[in-house]
Structure formats: C-alpha cells, structure tokens
Design an enzyme around this catalytic site. Structure first.
Site, PDB file in Angstrom:
ATOM      1  CB  CYS A   7      -5.870  11.664 -14.622  1.00 70.79           C
ATOM      2  SG  CYS A   7      -4.278  10.835 -14.394  1.00 70.79           S
ATOM      3  CG  ASP A  30     -13.844   8.157  -0.554  1.00 73.18           C
ATOM      4  OD1 ASP A  30     -12.784   7.544  -0.812  1.00 73.18           O
ATOM      5  OD2 ASP A  30     -14.976   7.735  -0.913  1.00 73.18           O
ATOM      6  CG  HIS A  46      -1.774   7.752 -14.171  1.00 73.84           C
ATOM      7  ND1 HIS A  46      -3.074   7.586 -13.737  1.00 73.84           N
ATOM      8  CD2 HIS A  46      -1.288   6.511 -14.407  1.00 73.84           C
ATOM      9  CE1 HIS A  46      -3.359   6.285 -13.710  1.00 73.84           C
ATOM     10  NE2 HIS A  46      -2.287   5.616 -14.124  1.00 73.84           N
ATOM     11  CG  ASN A  86      -6.945  -0.213  -0.207  1.00 73.55           C
ATOM     12  OD1 ASN A  86      -6.508  -0.798   0.777  1.00 73.55           O
ATOM     13  ND2 ASN A  86      -8.088   0.462  -0.185  1.00 73.55           N
ATOM     14  N   GLY A  92      -7.860  -4.614  -2.730  1.00 70.09           N
ATOM     15  CA  GLY A  92      -9.130  -3.967  -3.054  1.00 70.09           C
ATOM     16  C   GLY A  92      -8.993  -2.611  -3.718  1.00 70.09           C
ATOM     17  CB  THR A  94     -11.978   0.413  -6.646  1.00 74.33           C
ATOM     18  OG1 THR A  94     -11.912   1.611  -5.865  1.00 74.33           O
ATOM     19  CG2 THR A  94     -12.425  -0.748  -5.773  1.00 74.33           C
ATOM     20  CG  HIS A  97      -4.290   8.580 -10.104  1.00 73.62           C
ATOM     21  ND1 HIS A  97      -4.197   9.433 -11.201  1.00 73.62           N
ATOM     22  CD2 HIS A  97      -3.665   9.210  -9.087  1.00 73.62           C
ATOM     23  CE1 HIS A  97      -3.540  10.531 -10.852  1.00 73.62           C
ATOM     24  NE2 HIS A  97      -3.203  10.425  -9.564  1.00 73.62           N
ATOM     25  CG  HIS A  99      -6.252   6.407  -4.079  1.00 72.21           C
ATOM     26  ND1 HIS A  99      -6.176   5.609  -5.204  1.00 72.21           N
ATOM     27  CD2 HIS A  99      -7.059   5.747  -3.219  1.00 72.21           C
ATOM     28  CE1 HIS A  99      -6.903   4.524  -5.029  1.00 72.21           C
ATOM     29  NE2 HIS A  99      -7.451   4.571  -3.820  1.00 72.21           N
ATOM     30  CG  HIS A 101      -8.247   5.625   1.334  1.00 69.50           C
ATOM     31  ND1 HIS A 101      -9.567   5.691   0.928  1.00 69.50           N
ATOM     32  CD2 HIS A 101      -7.646   4.774   0.473  1.00 69.50           C
ATOM     33  CE1 HIS A 101      -9.753   4.913  -0.128  1.00 69.50           C
ATOM     34  NE2 HIS A 101      -8.595   4.336  -0.431  1.00 69.50           N
TER      35      HIS A 101
HETATM   36  P1  5GP Z   1      -9.623   2.338  -3.411  1.00 68.85           P
HETATM   37  O1  5GP Z   1     -10.772   1.380  -3.251  1.00 68.85           O
HETATM   38  O2  5GP Z   1      -9.049   2.283  -4.814  1.00 68.85           O
HETATM   39  O3  5GP Z   1      -8.581   2.244  -2.352  1.00 68.85           O
HETATM   40  O4  5GP Z   1     -10.236   3.793  -3.191  1.00 68.85           O
HETATM   41  C1  5GP Z   1     -10.947   4.464  -4.158  1.00 68.85           C
HETATM   42  C2  5GP Z   1     -11.805   5.474  -3.429  1.00 68.85           C
HETATM   43  O5  5GP Z   1     -12.269   6.433  -4.368  1.00 68.85           O
HETATM   44  C3  5GP Z   1     -13.050   4.870  -2.756  1.00 68.85           C
HETATM   45  O6  5GP Z   1     -13.007   5.133  -1.359  1.00 68.85           O
HETATM   46  C4  5GP Z   1     -14.210   5.564  -3.461  1.00 68.85           C
HETATM   47  O7  5GP Z   1     -15.287   5.866  -2.590  1.00 68.85           O
HETATM   48  C5  5GP Z   1     -13.559   6.817  -4.017  1.00 68.85           C
HETATM   49  N1  5GP Z   1     -14.166   7.323  -5.237  1.00 68.85           N
HETATM   50  C6  5GP Z   1     -14.491   6.597  -6.342  1.00 68.85           C
HETATM   51  N2  5GP Z   1     -15.006   7.403  -7.290  1.00 68.85           N
HETATM   52  C7  5GP Z   1     -15.000   8.656  -6.764  1.00 68.85           C
HETATM   53  C8  5GP Z   1     -15.412   9.931  -7.283  1.00 68.85           C
HETATM   54  O8  5GP Z   1     -15.879  10.068  -8.409  1.00 68.85           O
HETATM   55  N3  5GP Z   1     -15.260  11.012  -6.466  1.00 68.85           N
HETATM   56  C9  5GP Z   1     -14.744  10.888  -5.194  1.00 68.85           C
HETATM   57  N4  5GP Z   1     -14.648  12.015  -4.476  1.00 68.85           N
HETATM   58  N5  5GP Z   1     -14.341   9.715  -4.691  1.00 68.85           N
HETATM   59  C10 5GP Z   1     -14.465   8.612  -5.461  1.00 68.85           C
HETATM   60 ZN    ZN Z   2      -4.524   8.905 -13.187  1.00 70.23          ZN
END
Ligand code: 5GP
Ligand code: ZN
Length: 113
Positions: A7, A30, A46, A86, A92, A94, A97, A99, A101
């Site tokens: 957000c 990323d 959100h 994810n 996994g 992390t 919110h 998203h 990829h």
């Molecule tokens: P998830 O693991 O939730 O599927 O993907 C989260 C993604 O967010 C990860 O690939 C991680 O590298 C990316 N990420 C986490 N924090 C930040 C950030 O502050 N800026 C950017 N650009 N990417 C982030």
């Molecule tokens: Zn959010």
C-alpha cells in the site's frame, strides 16, 4: 491499510522502480529479482491475497491482468513469461497484499503445474 508495505509503495510513500501505473493498478520491479525480468503487479486498493477476492473486488484483479498484458508488450516479453501469485503460508506469501509476479527473460525451471 496503514501498515502494509505494498500500500505504501502504491501510494509513493516508499520508493520503487515503477514499470506501469493507472488509476487502479501499480507495477514495479521486484527488489530481489528471480529472473532477468521480475515485475510485481498490484491493485492499489488493499486486498490481502487471492483468498480474499470476491465480487466486491474481482474487477481489480481483471485490471491487474489487463496491466500484465500491456506490460508484457511494453517489456517485449515475446519469448513468454510466467505469472505467479503466492497465497498464504504454504505458498510462501511474504507480503500480504495481493500481487502477481511477472517472471521472464530466461527459460523457466521445473513446472509445478
Ligand atoms: P511473495 O513472497 O509475497 O510472493 O512476494 C513478495 C515479493 O516482494 C518478493 O519477491 C520480494 O522480493 C518483494 N519485495 C519485498 N519487499 C520489497 C520492497 O520493499 N520493494 C520491492 N520492489 N520489492 C519487495
Ligand atoms: Zn496493502
């Protein structure tokens, strides 16, 4: 959500490398790329994850996929790309919110599906 990383990124409160933006979608690179092209596409509003999509917000998911197609053209991802979302601990997730990829620029590894 006041305490959500994505957000804050969508609002410009935390810097990011913007790839695409419209009134409802934001896309950025990323921070820890897993492929030569690794872009995150998010709804500005959100939504916790794919598990929280319902009739009240699914139009935003459609907007995300319209953006994905536009980004793929703009980034010339002509060799193909993979879209991953994810959802939850076992997958996994992390950042909680929603998203998507976009991964491209290399031959992808072992497929799960
Ligand atoms: P998830 O693991 O939730 O599927 O993907 C989260 C993604 O967010 C990860 O690939 C991680 O590298 C990316 N990420 C986490 N924090 C930040 C950030 O502050 N800026 C950017 N650009 N990417 C982030
Ligand atoms: Zn959010």
């Amino acid at each position: 959500m006041s305490d959500c990383l994505f957000c804050k990124i969508a609002a410009g409160e935390i810097p990011s490398t913007k790839v695409y933006e419209n009134e409802s979608v934001y896309a950025f690179r990323d921070i820890a790329p897993q492929a030569p092209t690794h872009i995150l596409v998010i709804p500005k509003a959100h939504i916790e994850s794919a598990a929280a999509v319902d009739g009240s917000n699914s139009a935003l998911v459609a907007k995300c996929f319209e953006a994905i197609a536009e980004i793929a053209k703009a980034e010339k991802l002509d060799g193909g790309f993979r879209v991953i979302s994810n959802c939850g601990d076992d997958a996994g997730q992390t950042v909680h919110h929603l998203h998507f990829h976009i991964l491209a620029g290399k031959k992808m590894g072992e497929k799960m599906v």
